[in-house]
Design a protein around this motif. Structure first.
Motif, PDB file in Angstrom:
ATOM      1  N   HIS A 127     -10.709   4.102  -0.272  1.00 54.93           N
ATOM      2  CA  HIS A 127      -9.904   4.031   0.950  1.00 54.93           C
ATOM      3  C   HIS A 127      -9.438   2.612   1.241  1.00 54.93           C
ATOM      4  O   HIS A 127      -8.305   2.385   1.661  1.00 54.93           O
ATOM      5  N   LEU A 128     -10.295   1.628   0.979  1.00 49.57           N
ATOM      6  CA  LEU A 128      -9.922   0.247   1.265  1.00 49.57           C
ATOM      7  C   LEU A 128      -8.927  -0.292   0.232  1.00 49.57           C
ATOM      8  O   LEU A 128      -8.111  -1.156   0.545  1.00 49.57           O
ATOM      9  N   ILE A 129      -9.011   0.233  -0.999  1.00 51.04           N
ATOM     10  CA  ILE A 129      -8.083  -0.226  -2.034  1.00 51.04           C
ATOM     11  C   ILE A 129      -6.737   0.482  -1.903  1.00 51.04           C
ATOM     12  O   ILE A 129      -5.682  -0.131  -2.044  1.00 51.04           O
ATOM     13  N   ASP A 130      -6.783   1.772  -1.557  1.00 49.05           N
ATOM     14  CA  ASP A 130      -5.541   2.534  -1.412  1.00 49.05           C
ATOM     15  C   ASP A 130      -5.750   3.637  -0.369  1.00 49.05           C
ATOM     16  O   ASP A 130      -6.101   4.764  -0.706  1.00 49.05           O
ATOM     17  N   PRO A 131      -5.553   3.310   0.894  1.00 53.21           N
ATOM     18  CA  PRO A 131      -5.873   4.260   1.973  1.00 53.21           C
ATOM     19  C   PRO A 131      -5.209   5.625   1.784  1.00 53.21           C
ATOM     20  O   PRO A 131      -5.798   6.649   2.071  1.00 53.21           O
ATOM     21  N   ARG A 132      -3.968   5.619   1.268  1.00 54.19           N
ATOM     22  CA  ARG A 132      -3.224   6.868   1.186  1.00 54.19           C
ATOM     23  C   ARG A 132      -3.678   7.766   0.036  1.00 54.19           C
ATOM     24  O   ARG A 132      -3.270   8.913  -0.062  1.00 54.19           O
ATOM     25  N   ALA A 133      -4.598   7.233  -0.805  1.00 53.99           N
ATOM     26  CA  ALA A 133      -5.154   8.065  -1.861  1.00 53.99           C
ATOM     27  C   ALA A 133      -6.112   9.107  -1.273  1.00 53.99           C
ATOM     28  O   ALA A 133      -6.280  10.185  -1.833  1.00 53.99           O
ATOM     29  N   VAL A 134      -6.734   8.775  -0.143  1.00 52.99           N
ATOM     30  CA  VAL A 134      -7.676   9.728   0.457  1.00 52.99           C
ATOM     31  C   VAL A 134      -7.216  10.260   1.813  1.00 52.99           C
ATOM     32  O   VAL A 134      -7.625  11.331   2.231  1.00 52.99           O
ATOM     33  N   VAL A 135      -6.358   9.508   2.508  1.00 50.58           N
ATOM     34  CA  VAL A 135      -5.792   9.985   3.782  1.00 50.58           C
ATOM     35  C   VAL A 135      -4.269   9.891   3.667  1.00 50.58           C
ATOM     36  O   VAL A 135      -3.685   8.838   3.913  1.00 50.58           O
ATOM     37  N   PRO A 136      -3.605  11.003   3.274  1.00 45.85           N
ATOM     38  CA  PRO A 136      -2.192  10.935   2.891  1.00 45.85           C
ATOM     39  C   PRO A 136      -1.272  10.287   3.928  1.00 45.85           C
ATOM     40  O   PRO A 136      -0.384   9.525   3.567  1.00 45.85           O
ATOM     41  N   ASN A 137      -1.472  10.549   5.225  1.00 49.09           N
ATOM     42  CA  ASN A 137      -0.553  10.007   6.231  1.00 49.09           C
ATOM     43  C   ASN A 137      -1.003   8.676   6.814  1.00 49.09           C
ATOM     44  O   ASN A 137      -0.429   8.208   7.793  1.00 49.09           O
TER      45      ASN A 137
END
Lengths: 209, 478
Positions: A127-137
């Motif tokens: 999530h910290l590296i790529d937030p939208r990978a786990v929370v799309p919006n």
């Protein structure tokens, strides 16, 4: 003497004007601040209070450096919807080691005071590296650089613990001497996640507070 | 030195401060526009730490308050204190030091925020070495200002100087108490206060930075430039006295309304709320005094963009000082707290009140300072409508966003389950955030137009030599 002629004395004398402003503006602050700064229940540790260890403190300082508090609050209000959404509302004794306080003023993202233990370490890292990978919006920024920096780069931990000791945080000599070793091999990312995972976990429902 | 040059006002430092103020306005508003774009397209920080929202946002707020705001306050204070005291600045070299040292502070302080050095306390983010520098410059500002008043050739100290004086004294007090900390390294310190106590000290500071800098300081601007520009005396001197002391007394109590439903003692929250509502009275007393002052000069509004800005700023001042007390009431605050409504409220003050009165004042001062007509009245009129449109759109977008956020967060269904997930509520904000971005661009565009207009007015010109006029013996210092 009329009000206007009393005021004439003030408005014709620089010193009186300065003193008048200082006096009148100080009253409210004295009435509100002095009792609060002397209220022991706001500064005394209880079973709900948790002293930050070297890694947690480093994580907290990274949280501050990146301005997480700009968008995330750490203050669950005693309202049904908030307690349902986040967990038990925040108590004063949970914050006695918080310098500075991080309650925040804007909730662009969710409150984090009861975040600890809700997600896995791996989830946080992704999530910290790529937030939208786990929370799309999600509209959260990414923090890829945290993975590349050692936790020791986030400030002199020994000096930090010493400074906090001066302010009354009960660190032992061992805590302070071992602090640097505690950070060895830890990245900033890991330190931040350790902090996020301990957030709000000091509170025990049994404490009856 | 002959008699006349001893009596010449020091206006070059005023011009320089106006230029810096406009520069910071554009820079900090640009940061604001970029931040609002990041809330729509979060990836546009391109993985650069210094473009990251959490670091850029304090740069925006500090740039506006300390860069744009304080430079404008220093400029107008130096301009008006000489003219209301009938004497040149006390220690003009120290005034120049304040000017340059402050700009250097804002520049380096801003860079330090991007580098991640922050105390995390809102509007007091700069770390301890900067805090010490601020305190030193602030004392110098006070010495120049009160020294000039002390040297005045006219007996009464004019109203605007009471407000500038309150700005200098109270901000010094708040700044020093709130920033007390134990330094660890050059870029890190720990607050002397912890937890709930820290929160109360911080909002005592935070609310009154708004109170005495963004309200009190700019009221000083209002009390000098509005009557001057409308060519009418202030409507009621008596009301100014009451409004001033009531303002200085009651503002300072209002901080705890930022901490409703938190773990600070309930009596502090309630007291903060009650005093916030009471604050409506002195705030509106000044607004009424201002409106009544122009009430016989309405026809000037047709032709004079500078006065239009000042009068409109009064309307927004009235709006913001009504909205604030309402939001401080606990049952309203339960909805508004932590939402974009707060952001809207801040901007109805910062754009509608602070920026507009500053723009009006700059349009008034610059042509007089260089003895030349404004380069383009038409551009200034366009700026006026851009500023009004931008502010209105901004506030309305944030009202809509904030109220829906607040209500949706609290919404539970018949069996007491949460109606909406946080993620869904957050995702529904995009249209409002796009509108806000557009509003910000419109407002920024107006500011750039003003920068160009005033640059062309100043270009190649020198400050006009203005000397203190003779004093009416009835009011002279004996």
């Amino acid at each position: 003497m009329s009000g206007l002629s009393i005021h004439r004395k003030i408005e014709e004398n620089t010193g009186l004007l300065i003193f008048g402003i200082l006096f009148v503006s100080a009253i409210g602050g004295l009435v509100q601040l002095l009792p609060v700064l002397n209220q022991e229940s706001l500064e005394t540790a209880t079973e709900n209070s948790r002293l930050y260890n070297a890694v947690e403190l480093t994580g907290r300082d990274i949280y501050i450096r990146e301005g997480c508090h700009v968008c995330h609050t750490q203050q669950v209000r005693p309202l049904i919807a908030e307690v349902e959404r986040y967990g038990p509302y925040s108590r004063a004794d949970e914050f006695v080691y918080d310098r500075p306080f991080l309650w925040g003023s804007k909730r662009t993202g969710p409150d984090l005071h009861r975040l600890g233990g809700k997600f896995s370490d791996d989830w946080h890292r992704i999530h910290l590296i790529d937030p939208r990978a786990v929370v799309p919006n999600s509209i959260m920024p990414a923090y890829p650089w945290l993975d590349e920096r050692p936790a020791s780069a986030a400030g002199n931990i020994t000096a930090k613990l010493r400074a906090l000791s001066i302010l009354g945080h009960p660190y032992t000599e061992d805590d302070i001497n071992n602090a640097e070793a505690d950070l060895e091999g830890v990245t900033e990312m890991q330190a931040l996640i350790v902090y996020l995972q301990m957030l709000g976990t000091g509170y025990s429902e049994e404490s009856g507070v | 030195m002959d008699q006349s040059s001893q009596n010449t006002y020091h206006d070059k430092v005023v011009i320089r401060l106006i230029q810096f103020s406009i520069f910071w306005a554009v820079a900090a508003m640009l940061a604001g526009v970029y931040l609002s774009a990041e809330l729509v397209w979060p990836w546009i920080d391109f993985g650069q730490f210094w473009l990251s929202f959490g670091r850029l946002r304090p740069l925006h707020t500090n740039g506006i308050i300390f860069g744009f705001g304080v430079s404008a306050l220093m400029a107008t204070a130096f301009y008006s204190v000489q003219r209301t005291s009938h004497t040149p600045l006390f220690l003009p070299k120290l005034a120049w030091f304040c000017c340059w040292a402050w700009q250097l502070l804002v520049l380096l302080g801003g860079l330090s925020l991007l580098a991640g050095y922050t105390s995390a306390k809102e509007y007091a983010e700069l770390e301890w070495p900067f805090d010490i520098v601020i305190a030193v410059i602030w004392v110098c500002f006070g010495v120049v200002f009160f020294g000039t008043i002390y040297n005045r050739k006219i007996k009464p100290i004019y109203i605007s100087n009471w407000f500038y004086g309150a700005l200098i004294i109270v901000i010094a007090m708040l700044h020093i108490v709130n920033n007390l900390a134990i330094p660890v390294t050059l870029g890190k310190s720990y607050s002397l206060y912890a937890g709930a106590q820290d929160a109360i000290v911080q909002w005592w500071y935070g609310h009154n930075a708004v109170g005495f800098l963004l309200t009190g300081g700019f009221l000083g601007m209002l009390y000098y430039f509005l009557p001057k520009h409308a060519e009418r005396p202030i409507w009621s001197y008596r009301l100014s006295i009451v409004a001033f002391w009531a303002f200085v007394y009651s503002y300072i109590w209002a901080g705890p309304h930022h901490l409703h439903y938190s773990s600070i003692p309930e009596w502090v929250q309630s007291l903060g709320m009650v005093m916030s509502v009471i604050l409506l009275a002195p705030s509106w007393a000044t607004m009424i005094n201002g409106i009544m002052t122009v009430s016989t000069a309405w026809e000037k509004l047709r032709t004079d963009p500078a006065l239009k800005f000042i009068v409109l700023s009064l309307a927004f001042y009235g709006l913001a000082t009504f909205e604030g007390p309402m939001m401080s009431i606990r049952s309203v605050n339960v909805v508004s707290h932590f939402t974009d409504w707060t952001i809207g409220h801040v901007h109805s003050g910062a754009l509608g009140w602070n920026a507009m009165i500053t723009y009006g004042t700059f349009y008034f001062m610059v042509p007089r300072l260089v003895g030349r007509e404004l380069f383009s009245t038409q551009l200034a009129n366009i700026h006026f409508w851009l500023a009004l449109a931008g502010t209105m759109l901004y506030i309305m977008a944030m009202w809509a966003a904030g109220v829906s956020q607040g209500l949706l967060w609290l919404s539970v269904d018949q069996i007491g389950e949460l109606s909406f997930s946080f993620k869904d509520i957050m995702a529904s904000m995009t249209p409002y955030y796009v509108l806000r971005l557009v509003a910000g661009i419109i407002f920024l565009l107006g500011t750039v137009l003003m920068g160009y207009n005033l640059f062309m007015t100043l270009k190649g010109q020198h400050a006009v030599r203005v000397t203190a006029p003779p004093v009416n013996p009835a009011y002279g210092v004996s």
